[in-house]
Design a protein around this motif. Sequence first.
Motif, PDB file in Angstrom:
ATOM      1  N   LEU A 223      28.228  49.483  31.508  1.00  0.00           N
ATOM      2  CA  LEU A 223      28.619  48.087  31.731  1.00  0.00           C
ATOM      3  C   LEU A 223      29.791  47.778  30.789  1.00  0.00           C
ATOM      4  N   PHE A 224      30.827  47.147  31.326  1.00  0.00           N
ATOM      5  CA  PHE A 224      31.976  46.741  30.510  1.00  0.00           C
ATOM      6  C   PHE A 224      32.009  45.216  30.457  1.00  0.00           C
ATOM      7  N   LEU A 225      32.174  44.674  29.259  1.00  0.00           N
ATOM      8  CA  LEU A 225      32.190  43.217  29.104  1.00  0.00           C
ATOM      9  C   LEU A 225      33.460  42.728  28.427  1.00  0.00           C
ATOM     10  N   GLY A 226      33.960  41.607  28.893  1.00  0.00           N
ATOM     11  CA  GLY A 226      35.092  40.940  28.252  1.00  0.00           C
ATOM     12  C   GLY A 226      35.081  39.494  28.704  1.00  0.00           C
ATOM     13  N   ASP A 268      19.548  53.349  27.919  1.00  0.00           N
ATOM     14  CA  ASP A 268      20.188  54.428  28.649  1.00  0.00           C
ATOM     15  C   ASP A 268      21.497  53.978  29.320  1.00  0.00           C
ATOM     16  N   MET A 269      21.834  52.715  29.122  1.00  0.00           N
ATOM     17  CA  MET A 269      23.073  52.233  29.734  1.00  0.00           C
ATOM     18  C   MET A 269      24.043  51.728  28.667  1.00  0.00           C
ATOM     19  N   PRO A 270      25.061  52.535  28.336  1.00  0.00           N
ATOM     20  CA  PRO A 270      26.014  52.084  27.321  1.00  0.00           C
ATOM     21  C   PRO A 270      26.737  50.808  27.764  1.00  0.00           C
ATOM     22  N   VAL A 271      26.915  49.894  26.838  1.00  0.00           N
ATOM     23  CA  VAL A 271      27.641  48.664  27.115  1.00  0.00           C
ATOM     24  C   VAL A 271      28.925  48.663  26.281  1.00  0.00           C
ATOM     25  N   VAL A 272      30.048  48.659  26.977  1.00  0.00           N
ATOM     26  CA  VAL A 272      31.346  48.653  26.308  1.00  0.00           C
ATOM     27  C   VAL A 272      31.808  47.208  26.227  1.00  0.00           C
ATOM     28  N   ALA A 273      32.055  46.740  25.014  1.00  0.00           N
ATOM     29  CA  ALA A 273      32.485  45.352  24.861  1.00  0.00           C
ATOM     30  C   ALA A 273      33.875  45.315  24.257  1.00  0.00           C
ATOM     31  N   VAL A 274      34.723  44.529  24.882  1.00  0.00           N
ATOM     32  CA  VAL A 274      36.118  44.448  24.433  1.00  0.00           C
ATOM     33  C   VAL A 274      36.301  43.054  23.845  1.00  0.00           C
ATOM     34  N   ALA A 275      36.508  43.005  22.539  1.00  0.00           N
ATOM     35  CA  ALA A 275      36.380  41.726  21.839  1.00  0.00           C
ATOM     36  C   ALA A 275      37.498  41.446  20.840  1.00  0.00           C
ATOM     37  N   PRO A 276      38.733  41.292  21.314  1.00  0.00           N
ATOM     38  CA  PRO A 276      39.794  40.907  20.373  1.00  0.00           C
ATOM     39  C   PRO A 276      39.539  39.502  19.858  1.00  0.00           C
ATOM     40  N   ASN A 277      40.251  39.147  18.815  1.00  0.00           N
ATOM     41  CA  ASN A 277      40.079  37.816  18.264  1.00  0.00           C
ATOM     42  C   ASN A 277      40.720  36.784  19.192  1.00  0.00           C
ATOM     43  N   ASN A 278      39.935  35.922  19.752  1.00  0.00           N
ATOM     44  CA  ASN A 278      40.492  34.804  20.522  1.00  0.00           C
ATOM     45  C   ASN A 278      39.463  33.683  20.519  1.00  0.00           C
ATOM     46  N   SER A 279      39.748  32.643  21.246  1.00  0.00           N
ATOM     47  CA  SER A 279      38.886  31.457  21.165  1.00  0.00           C
ATOM     48  C   SER A 279      37.485  31.745  21.723  1.00  0.00           C
ATOM     49  N   LEU A 280      37.332  32.879  22.406  1.00  0.00           N
ATOM     50  CA  LEU A 280      36.036  33.184  23.015  1.00  0.00           C
ATOM     51  C   LEU A 280      35.227  34.189  22.204  1.00  0.00           C
ATOM     52  N   LEU A 281      35.785  34.613  21.042  1.00  0.00           N
ATOM     53  CA  LEU A 281      35.121  35.676  20.287  1.00  0.00           C
ATOM     54  C   LEU A 281      33.677  35.319  19.914  1.00  0.00           C
ATOM     55  N   GLU A 282      33.487  34.091  19.436  1.00  0.00           N
ATOM     56  CA  GLU A 282      32.123  33.726  19.026  1.00  0.00           C
ATOM     57  C   GLU A 282      31.145  33.770  20.182  1.00  0.00           C
ATOM     58  N   LYS A 283      31.627  33.301  21.325  1.00  0.00           N
ATOM     59  CA  LYS A 283      30.764  33.310  22.504  1.00  0.00           C
ATOM     60  C   LYS A 283      30.441  34.743  22.906  1.00  0.00           C
ATOM     61  N   LEU A 284      31.445  35.599  22.834  1.00  0.00           N
ATOM     62  CA  LEU A 284      31.229  36.989  23.210  1.00  0.00           C
ATOM     63  C   LEU A 284      30.232  37.652  22.245  1.00  0.00           C
ATOM     64  N   GLN A 285      30.384  37.340  20.943  1.00  0.00           N
ATOM     65  CA  GLN A 285      29.459  37.918  19.961  1.00  0.00           C
ATOM     66  C   GLN A 285      28.013  37.531  20.267  1.00  0.00           C
ATOM     67  N   ALA A 286      27.833  36.306  20.707  1.00  0.00           N
ATOM     68  CA  ALA A 286      26.484  35.861  21.074  1.00  0.00           C
ATOM     69  C   ALA A 286      25.978  36.675  22.270  1.00  0.00           C
ATOM     70  N   PHE A 299      29.200  49.624  22.435  1.00  0.00           N
ATOM     71  CA  PHE A 299      30.416  50.307  22.010  1.00  0.00           C
ATOM     72  C   PHE A 299      31.503  49.246  21.990  1.00  0.00           C
ATOM     73  N   LEU A 300      31.880  48.883  20.788  1.00  0.00           N
ATOM     74  CA  LEU A 300      32.681  47.674  20.625  1.00  0.00           C
ATOM     75  C   LEU A 300      34.106  47.992  20.195  1.00  0.00           C
ATOM     76  N   PHE A 301      35.067  47.347  20.871  1.00  0.00           N
ATOM     77  CA  PHE A 301      36.474  47.416  20.480  1.00  0.00           C
ATOM     78  C   PHE A 301      36.847  46.023  20.000  1.00  0.00           C
ATOM     79  N   ALA A 302      37.176  45.918  18.720  1.00  0.00           N
ATOM     80  CA  ALA A 302      37.447  44.599  18.155  1.00  0.00           C
ATOM     81  C   ALA A 302      38.420  44.762  16.990  1.00  0.00           C
ATOM     82  N   ASP A 303      38.823  43.630  16.381  1.00  0.00           N
ATOM     83  CA  ASP A 303      39.668  43.764  15.191  1.00  0.00           C
ATOM     84  C   ASP A 303      38.886  43.347  13.953  1.00  0.00           C
TER      85      ASP A 303
END
Length: 363
Positions: A223-226, A268-286, A299-303
């Motif tokens: 699953l990929f999330l952004g 058993d299902m890796p979740v890839v999360a793409v989370a650059p800093n933006n106004s939605l970061l807090e929501k995404l972290q939740a 598996f998180l890509f962030a700054d």
Amino acid sequence: DKGEYRHYMLKEIYEQPQVINNVLEGRIHQGRVLEQIFGTNASELFDQVKMVQIVACGTSYNAGVVARYWIEKLAGIPCMVEVASEFRYRATVCMPGTLFITISQSGETADTLSALREAKEQNYLGFLSICNVPGSSLVRESDLSLMTNAGPEIGVASTKAFTSQLVALMLTTLILARRNGYAEEEQMVANLEKLSGLCEQVLALDPAIQSMAEHFVDKHHTLFLGRGTIYPVAVEGALKLKEISYIHAEAYPAGELKHGPLALVDDDMPVVAVAPNNSLLEKLQANLEEVRARGGKLFLFADSRAKVKPGNDLQLITLPDLATEMAPIIYSIPLQLLSYYVAVLKGTDVDQPRNLAKSVTVE
Ligand code: M6R
């Protein structure tokens, strides 16, 4: 020629710092985007744009979805995006003052070309193509065009074509935005000029991404999330993974998790999360905490600004801090590398995946 690279795809991923500069080369003067790069009479046409309709397929469609966020935010005009195979066969409504934009690497994709021809029967203001192949059918049949100058792309999985399309779409956005009183064009151009260097920094993360890939080889679903402009980047990341590694990958806007896909999450299902800093970061972290609470592996890509507690259920790749609007371009790159290394580990035919053709010239 693949040169020192094992596959064209890897070579093309590594060409991106150069390709990004190619898109900008000759297009900027004194911190502003030149209007004549789109063709003669471009300015007159842009003056009349009240709305934008983008049509494309596959990766080029994903670039169009990023552009919708940019155009509505910076230029303040409505923008619609649709896959060409749907657009061409339904009864669409053309509002007065709508600029029709097609995006295509090859300029020969049958559905995109037919959508353009269909649209020409309607009352669109004008037709702009964003394309990588000069003299292609799409370019010949459009009033205006902006070439992406990425050079030939051999790998079936599109990489440098995507990032160059995004840069070209940002140039287009800026041209529309200045007509809406947008005051930060010079700042945005400066951000674009920094992209190539950032791209180099991200490519240096290659070994870490290669190790991350090992966690995906024996998986069947991911699953990929952004969120926001990064949602289409997640979709593009999922497309890359399914295309070359044959692992089922789905992308969701993270806010949709609770509306269904959360039921799928287990260890058993890796979740890839793409989370650059933006106004939605807090929501995404939740949203990510919701995944962890269900035993999901992240598996998180962030700054450096992301606040997440690392653990053995969370692997983090830290990207450089960058301007929000540049994130879709830069965050695409680690996802390309991730898919590439998963495919290499699985031993699939990376450059020529089964059942696919580089250019889909028939329906
Ligand atoms: O040449 P085009 O950009 O019009 O091609 C559109 C799609 O066929 C293409 O992007 C396809 O989705 C890629 N193989 C994805 O990597």
